[in-house]
Enzyme design. Structure first.
Site: not given
Length: 399
Positions: A76, A220-221, A223, A344
């Site tokens: 990341c 939470c991020s 996809i 993200h």
């Protein structure tokens, strides 16, 4: 940068062309001005079978050829690593203009492919020991009675365990996490490039579906698909680009994880990177106007504001609850909406942070503008090693 989100009908080449084209146009530059490029991508091998020469393939379709093109993968932290390597090329005198690019296509009809993206984010030969070590951090703090079961997500389950360790040691609460997430979702409503642009109250965040206690879905991020690019040049080359509205890169520091104990917070790789970046830039935490941090979960923002020196260790949740990290607060963090809302797309994330901070330093962020922004800091981390990230980059920019 492109808008982050679901781009099922677009290719990697299309996303790269948009981001790079916008970066060149922004600088009043031409393709021929670029002397080297650094290209970051982690998913294309899994998703499309393009395991090698990804940068050469994506950029050739735009007409880039012959120049050095280097492919980097740092989980990341890939986007910020591309920026770091492009800066090192300039410092080494290899070229006076370099391009950094990050791109991902993570959405697929094949859910196994999308989930497999994260399988290599730690030592695949030591998975049981890693899980045991991280799970132990959260021991001693159980979910309240009646807490619903979460959705199975091994990565977030381990994130949740580290979060519980912080809660046990410092008194951080689920409400603090919700304050972070609510703030970032509110910021996202002012960012047209964010994947999600939905305001959420603290109560709405707390009552959302559980992922792994204490983390709910809005903490939470997601996809994401998307691309981001940055053009860097030396001071001597700047005169070639009229009306470019340049921002100065004061420092960029790349670090790797260690075998520290979890409670040795002063040895956290992001903290060490931040202190070195501040030293190289000739500033301190109190000089920073605005920051973008790698909030893969709401807890990640809490730990990173501590690592960046915006508060004492253990106080990250408290300053969020007091509004100090919101727009209008003492030190606005993630005015873009952060990974939780902006999205993200792994390798594009770090350069997406740079895009936001450059926009802030130019005074062009519209309703989410941080008044008088002069110094900006980005923290971008990736992978897992021991009890922390495997790689991290801290970058300092100035107007």
């Amino acid at each position: 940068m492109t808008r982050f989100g679901k781009h099922r009908d677009r290719s990697v080449k299309s996303l790269v062309a948009e981001a790079v084209g916008n970066a060149l146009s922004d600088a009043n530059a031409q393709q021929g001005d670029v002397g080297a490029a650094v290209f970051s991508n982690i998913t294309q091998g899994i998703m499309e079978g393009q395991h090698a020469i990804r940068g050469q393939v994506a950029l050739r379709s735009m007409g880039f050829s012959e120049i050095p093109i280097v492919n980097v993968e740092n989980a990341c932290a890939g986007g910020a690593t591309a920026l770091h390597q492009a800066a090192m090329m300039l410092r080494a005198g290899l070229t006076d203009v370099a391009l950094a690019i990050g791109v991902e296509k993570m959405h697929s009809d094949d859910k196994l492919k999308s989930s497999a993206i994260f399988d290599g984010g730690w030592d695949v030969h030591d998975l049981d020991a890693i899980a045991e070590r991280l799970t132990a951090i959260g021991n001693g703090l159980s979910p309240p009675p009646g807490t619903p079961e979460g959705v199975r997500s091994p990565f977030m389950e381990l994130y949740a365990s580290v979060t519980r360790g912080h809660m046990r040691m410092f008194g951080t609460t689920q409400e603090h996490l919700a304050a972070v997430a609510s703030k970032n979702h509110r910021h996202s409503t002012m960012n047209p490039l964010a994947q999600y642009q939905q305001d959420m109250s603290i109560e709405e965040v707390l009552n959302a579906p559980m992922i792994a206690w204490p983390l709910t879905l809005p903490m939470c991020s997601p996809i994401s698909d998307g691309a981001a690019a940055a053009l860097l040049c030396t001071r001597a080359a700047l005169s070639r680009f009229n009306d470019a509205a340049p921002v100065r890169l004061l420092s960029t520091v790349l670090t790797s994880g260690s075998d520290r104990e979890w409670a040795e917070f002063d040895r956290h790789l992001c903290r060490k990177a931040a202190m070195k970046a501040y030293e190289e830039a000739g500033i301190g935490p109190s000089d920073v106007s605005v920051a973008e941090v790698h909030d893969a979960s709401a807890f990640a923002e809490i730990i990173q504001v501590e690592n960046l020196g915006f508060c004492e260790v253990g106080q990250g949740g408290w300053i969020a609850a007091r509004g100090e990290t919101a727009l209008g607060g003492r030190i606005p963090v993630n005015p873009s909406g952060g990974l939780e809302s902006k999205g993200h797309p792994i390798s594009a994330t770090g350069l997406g942070q740079i895009h936001e901070l450059v926009t802030q330093l130019r005074g062009r962020a519209g309703p989410r503008q941080v008044a008088g922004a002069r110094i900006a800091v980005a923290e971008n981390g990736g992978g897992h090693h021991g009890v922390e990230e495997a790689a991290a980059v801290v970058t300092v920019l100035a107007a």
